[in-house]
Motif scaffolding. Structure first.
Motif, PDB file in Angstrom:
ATOM      1  N   PHE A   1      36.442 -25.292 -52.680  1.00 52.45           N
ATOM      2  CA  PHE A   1      35.602 -26.232 -52.925  1.00 52.45           C
ATOM      3  C   PHE A   1      34.088 -25.328 -53.102  1.00 52.45           C
ATOM      4  O   PHE A   1      33.236 -25.917 -54.184  1.00 52.45           O
ATOM      5  CB  PHE A   1      35.229 -26.923 -51.589  1.00 52.45           C
ATOM      6  N   ALA A   2      33.904 -24.074 -52.934  1.00 52.21           N
ATOM      7  CA  ALA A   2      32.631 -23.435 -53.119  1.00 52.21           C
ATOM      8  C   ALA A   2      32.740 -23.114 -54.481  1.00 52.21           C
ATOM      9  O   ALA A   2      31.734 -23.141 -55.336  1.00 52.21           O
ATOM     10  CB  ALA A   2      32.655 -22.345 -52.138  1.00 52.21           C
ATOM     11  N   TYR A   3      34.000 -22.807 -55.094  1.00 52.59           N
ATOM     12  CA  TYR A   3      34.278 -22.222 -56.466  1.00 52.59           C
ATOM     13  C   TYR A   3      33.771 -23.478 -57.273  1.00 52.59           C
ATOM     14  O   TYR A   3      33.344 -23.480 -58.262  1.00 52.59           O
ATOM     15  CB  TYR A   3      35.756 -21.687 -56.590  1.00 52.59           C
ATOM     16  N   ALA A   4      34.801 -24.657 -56.885  1.00 54.00           N
ATOM     17  CA  ALA A   4      34.750 -25.832 -57.604  1.00 54.00           C
ATOM     18  C   ALA A   4      33.005 -26.360 -57.759  1.00 54.00           C
ATOM     19  O   ALA A   4      32.704 -26.960 -58.958  1.00 54.00           O
ATOM     20  CB  ALA A   4      35.447 -26.918 -57.090  1.00 54.00           C
ATOM     21  N   ALA A   5      32.396 -26.341 -56.772  1.00 50.21           N
ATOM     22  CA  ALA A   5      30.987 -26.761 -56.711  1.00 50.21           C
ATOM     23  C   ALA A   5      30.069 -26.153 -57.801  1.00 50.21           C
ATOM     24  O   ALA A   5      29.222 -26.803 -58.491  1.00 50.21           O
ATOM     25  CB  ALA A   5      30.403 -26.460 -55.282  1.00 50.21           C
ATOM     26  N   VAL A   6      30.215 -25.034 -57.960  1.00 50.15           N
ATOM     27  CA  VAL A   6      29.450 -24.165 -59.003  1.00 50.15           C
ATOM     28  C   VAL A   6      29.628 -24.592 -60.329  1.00 50.15           C
ATOM     29  O   VAL A   6      28.395 -24.842 -61.250  1.00 50.15           O
ATOM     30  CB  VAL A   6      29.570 -22.733 -58.993  1.00 50.15           C
ATOM     31  N   GLY A   7      30.985 -25.105 -60.562  1.00 51.96           N
ATOM     32  CA  GLY A   7      31.090 -25.398 -62.081  1.00 51.96           C
ATOM     33  C   GLY A   7      31.195 -27.127 -62.377  1.00 51.96           C
ATOM     34  O   GLY A   7      31.307 -27.720 -63.233  1.00 51.96           O
ATOM     35  N   GLN A   8      31.000 -27.792 -61.303  1.00 54.64           N
ATOM     36  CA  GLN A   8      31.105 -29.331 -61.128  1.00 54.64           C
ATOM     37  C   GLN A   8      29.978 -30.007 -62.229  1.00 54.64           C
ATOM     38  O   GLN A   8      30.327 -31.136 -62.653  1.00 54.64           O
ATOM     39  CB  GLN A   8      31.156 -29.936 -59.818  1.00 54.64           C
ATOM     40  N   GLY A   9      29.087 -29.202 -62.259  1.00 51.85           N
ATOM     41  CA  GLY A   9      28.000 -29.878 -63.137  1.00 51.85           C
ATOM     42  C   GLY A   9      28.039 -29.687 -64.549  1.00 51.85           C
ATOM     43  O   GLY A   9      27.080 -30.160 -65.446  1.00 51.85           O
ATOM     44  N   SER A  10      29.113 -29.016 -64.916  1.00 52.58           N
ATOM     45  CA  SER A  10      29.167 -28.596 -66.411  1.00 52.58           C
ATOM     46  C   SER A  10      30.328 -29.532 -67.156  1.00 52.58           C
ATOM     47  O   SER A  10      31.420 -29.652 -66.404  1.00 52.58           O
ATOM     48  CB  SER A  10      29.547 -27.021 -66.658  1.00 52.58           C
ATOM     49  N   SER A  11      30.212 -29.567 -68.343  1.00 53.83           N
ATOM     50  CA  SER A  11      31.603 -30.338 -68.959  1.00 53.83           C
ATOM     51  C   SER A  11      32.692 -29.213 -69.297  1.00 53.83           C
ATOM     52  O   SER A  11      33.591 -29.477 -69.661  1.00 53.83           O
ATOM     53  CB  SER A  11      30.972 -30.794 -70.437  1.00 53.83           C
ATOM     54  N   ASN A  12      32.055 -27.780 -69.258  1.00 52.38           N
ATOM     55  CA  ASN A  12      33.179 -26.878 -69.294  1.00 52.38           C
ATOM     56  C   ASN A  12      33.660 -26.393 -67.920  1.00 52.38           C
ATOM     57  O   ASN A  12      32.944 -25.726 -67.232  1.00 52.38           O
ATOM     58  CB  ASN A  12      32.474 -25.418 -70.030  1.00 52.38           C
ATOM     59  N   LYS A  13      34.530 -27.119 -67.588  1.00 46.83           N
ATOM     60  CA  LYS A  13      34.921 -26.886 -65.969  1.00 46.83           C
ATOM     61  C   LYS A  13      35.725 -25.395 -65.821  1.00 46.83           C
ATOM     62  O   LYS A  13      36.021 -24.758 -66.770  1.00 46.83           O
ATOM     63  CB  LYS A  13      36.032 -27.993 -65.898  1.00 46.83           C
ATOM     64  N   PRO A  14      35.491 -24.909 -64.484  1.00 56.43           N
ATOM     65  CA  PRO A  14      35.853 -23.732 -64.199  1.00 56.43           C
ATOM     66  C   PRO A  14      37.297 -23.714 -64.258  1.00 56.43           C
ATOM     67  O   PRO A  14      38.126 -24.443 -64.238  1.00 56.43           O
ATOM     68  CB  PRO A  14      35.420 -23.604 -62.775  1.00 56.43           C
ATOM     69  N   LEU A  15      37.895 -22.315 -64.735  1.00 61.83           N
ATOM     70  CA  LEU A  15      39.247 -21.994 -64.837  1.00 61.83           C
ATOM     71  C   LEU A  15      39.232 -20.451 -64.014  1.00 61.83           C
ATOM     72  O   LEU A  15      38.475 -19.621 -64.300  1.00 61.83           O
ATOM     73  CB  LEU A  15      39.619 -21.833 -66.283  1.00 61.83           C
ATOM     74  N   MET A  16      40.448 -20.532 -63.267  1.00 58.60           N
ATOM     75  CA  MET A  16      40.655 -18.992 -62.415  1.00 58.60           C
ATOM     76  C   MET A  16      41.679 -18.636 -63.369  1.00 58.60           C
ATOM     77  O   MET A  16      42.974 -19.160 -63.408  1.00 58.60           O
ATOM     78  CB  MET A  16      40.882 -19.301 -60.964  1.00 58.60           C
ATOM     79  N   ILE A  17      41.493 -17.177 -64.092  1.00 55.32           N
ATOM     80  CA  ILE A  17      42.472 -16.814 -64.864  1.00 55.32           C
ATOM     81  C   ILE A  17      42.952 -15.637 -64.290  1.00 55.32           C
ATOM     82  O   ILE A  17      42.401 -14.695 -64.106  1.00 55.32           O
ATOM     83  CB  ILE A  17      42.148 -16.492 -66.194  1.00 55.32           C
ATOM     84  N   ASN A  18      44.278 -15.496 -63.853  1.00 57.45           N
ATOM     85  CA  ASN A  18      44.990 -14.299 -63.328  1.00 57.45           C
ATOM     86  C   ASN A  18      45.765 -13.518 -64.288  1.00 57.45           C
ATOM     87  O   ASN A  18      46.562 -14.170 -65.032  1.00 57.45           O
ATOM     88  CB  ASN A  18      45.913 -14.704 -62.182  1.00 57.45           C
ATOM     89  N   ILE A  19      45.579 -12.218 -64.269  1.00 56.60           N
ATOM     90  CA  ILE A  19      46.236 -11.473 -65.312  1.00 56.60           C
ATOM     91  C   ILE A  19      46.968 -10.508 -64.430  1.00 56.60           C
ATOM     92  O   ILE A  19      46.716  -9.826 -63.458  1.00 56.60           O
ATOM     93  CB  ILE A  19      45.394 -10.525 -66.120  1.00 56.60           C
TER      94      ILE A  19
END
Length: 503
Positions: A234-252
């Motif tokens: 929820f901390a990670y999600a909170a940072v990006g919730q105000g943007s139309s470009n939602k967060p993505l966690m990308i694992n390589i």
């Protein structure tokens, strides 16, 4: 540009330009002595005019030197014979690059590996030559409507070495240097891309393409906003919730052939593609530079590319923790209390201290991989810039041996870091009266208290934090990504993956 290391016979080796070292008081290097004999003392006669003194930064270009097979002879000042640092060596390289930009030389022969550079062997001198040339030659014109014609410095650079054994070492050094330069260029390109283009989904597409290009070694996973919430991040999600470009966690996921580490090394890169500061909005001055708040993610991307190029026998997982910190009616606020994936609650005192909120959940997430160690790379605090400027990245860790390994890699590569303490007293600054922890610790020791915050989520493994806020890019008219600390981290990884070599 092609690079070749070989033991040359300077009496007959042909090129468009040969580069020779001259020390102070016109003391000749070994190659210069050899060419002086071939030219029947012509070089000595020229230097007797005292127009050239051998100081670092000086150069003298000669044409049609008698009895010499090369069309031009470029004399480069190298200062005192036995007092060269890596910094001096790069200044010497810069001197000949300036001259090469003014002439047309397809084949260049360089005789500078014979210089004594403090604590640098033949492998490193060749690496430095190539990495410095590729760095100086970097440009980013992707978004210019008119693209300048940029001729190559040369078609081929022959690096003269003194023995056949050195030639073999040179082959390895060239391979490593070119792969690392490729990764640094890729990281710079990503970081320099404007934020209206370089969004979380853009970074995801770059990783998808990387995975296709190196499918034998690399796989990937993209975790979207909905799944981030479902995972309890929820901390990670909170940072990006105000943007139309939602967060993505990308694992390589990189897995080399017969990896020597059963537990993966994990690299986490902060990937905030634009940081407005959120409700705690940043001042407008320098705000355009906040596209570089994803520099940690670009570094991890570049490293994963290099690993695949070199096919190191390691298991490494790179996490690009991407998102945007924007203002909107759904943005998180100062005063909010947010539950993290670990179960700890965080009182939000400043929405511009968002990087640690993203990273704390990712630090918890990667526990599932049972990592050997975790290193996060983040443009985390302005306080680190105040403390260390743009010279050194901040290093903080919960493991003394890991600190030592990273300091050694820094010393070797000259990609500087400085170890900052995390004394018990600093943890008191991030206590909260109404939550388990607050996301800032006051006006002092900000780089340290940020790391103290992260350390609370990294107790189950060896962990190091690199604050690159001061070193990830240069400001001003020539604003550009630096690609740091790729050199440092690749040295750290290569030391582990190439155990049969002395690099």
């Amino acid at each position: 540009m092609n690079f070749l290391a070989k033991n040359c016979n300077l009496k007959i080796e042909k090129s468009d330009c040969i580069i020779l070292a001259i020390f102070e008081t016109n003391d000749f290097s070994e190659s210069a002595k050899e060419l002086d004999i071939v030219s029947k003392g012509y070089l000595s006669k020229i230097l007797n005019y005292k127009d050239f003194n051998g100081n670092i930064g000086e150069s003298l270009l000669l044409y049609n030197v008698p009895y010499v097979s090369c069309r031009r002879v470029l004399l480069i000042g190298c200062g005192k014979r036995l007092y060269l640092s890596t910094y001096d060596y790069k200044k010497i390289l810069q001197s000949f690059i300036i001259v090469l930009k003014k002439i047309t030389a397809k084949i260049v022969l360089i005789c500078l590996t014979e210089l004594f550079v403090y604590e640098q062997d033949i492998y490193w001198k060749i690496r430095i030559i190539i990495e410095h040339i590729t760095s100086v030659n970097y440009f980013f014109d992707e978004f210019k409507s008119y693209k300048k014609n940029r001729p190559e410095l040369f078609k081929e650079l022959i690096i003269n070495v003194s023995t056949e054994i050195d030639s073999k070492i040179g082959v390895m050094a060239i391979k490593h240097a070119l792969a690392i330069s490729l990764g640094i260029k890729a990281a710079k390109n990503l970081a320099n891309t404007p934020p209206n283009v370089c969004t979380p989904s853009y970074l995801a597409n770059q990783v998808i393409n990387l995975s296709k290009q190196y499918s034998k070694w690399i796989s990937h996973e993209v975790i979207n906003y909905e799944k981030i919430i479902k995972l309890g991040m929820f901390a990670y999600a909170a940072v990006g919730q105000g943007s139309s470009n939602k967060p993505l966690m990308i694992n390589i996921n990189y897995k080399g052939k017969n990896p020597i580490n059963s537990k993966p090394i994990i690299l986490i890169g902060k990937g905030v593609t634009f940081d407005s500061g959120g409700i705690s909005i940043k001042p407008s001055s320098g705000l355009h530079e906040m596209k570089y708040d994803m520099s940690g993610a670009s570094v991890v991307y570049g490293i994963m590319l290099i690993l695949a190029e070199l096919q190191l026998p390691l298991r490494v997982i790179g996490v690009l923790a991407t998102g945007e910190n924007m203002l909107g009616d759904s943005s998180f606020r100062p005063g909010d209390i947010i539950k993290t994936m670990s179960g700890k609650t965080v009182e939000i005192l400043d929405t511009d201290a968002e990087g640690r909120l993203i990273l704390c959940d990712v630090l918890t997430f990667v526990e599932k991989f049972s990592p050997e160690l975790v290193i996060d790379i983040a443009t985390l605090t302005g306080a680190c810039v105040i403390a260390l400027g743009n010279i050194a990245s901040g290093l903080l860790s919960n493991d003394q041996l890991l600190i030592q390994e990273l300091l050694e890699a820094s010393e070797i590569t000259n990609d500087k870091v400085w170890n900052l303490p995390m004394f018990t007293e600093y943890f008191k600054k991030i206590k909260s009266n109404i939550a388990d922890i607050s996301n800032i610790g006051g006006n002092s020791a900000g780089a340290i208290t940020a790391a103290c915050f992260l350390s609370k989520f990294a107790k189950k493994y060896r962990w190091a934090h690199l604050d690159i806020a001061g070193t990830a890019w240069t400001s001003g008219k020539k604003m550009s990504s630096t690609g740091r600390p790729i050199l440092l981290l690749m040295q750290f990884l290569m030391r582990r993956g190439l155990t049969n070599t002395n690099i």
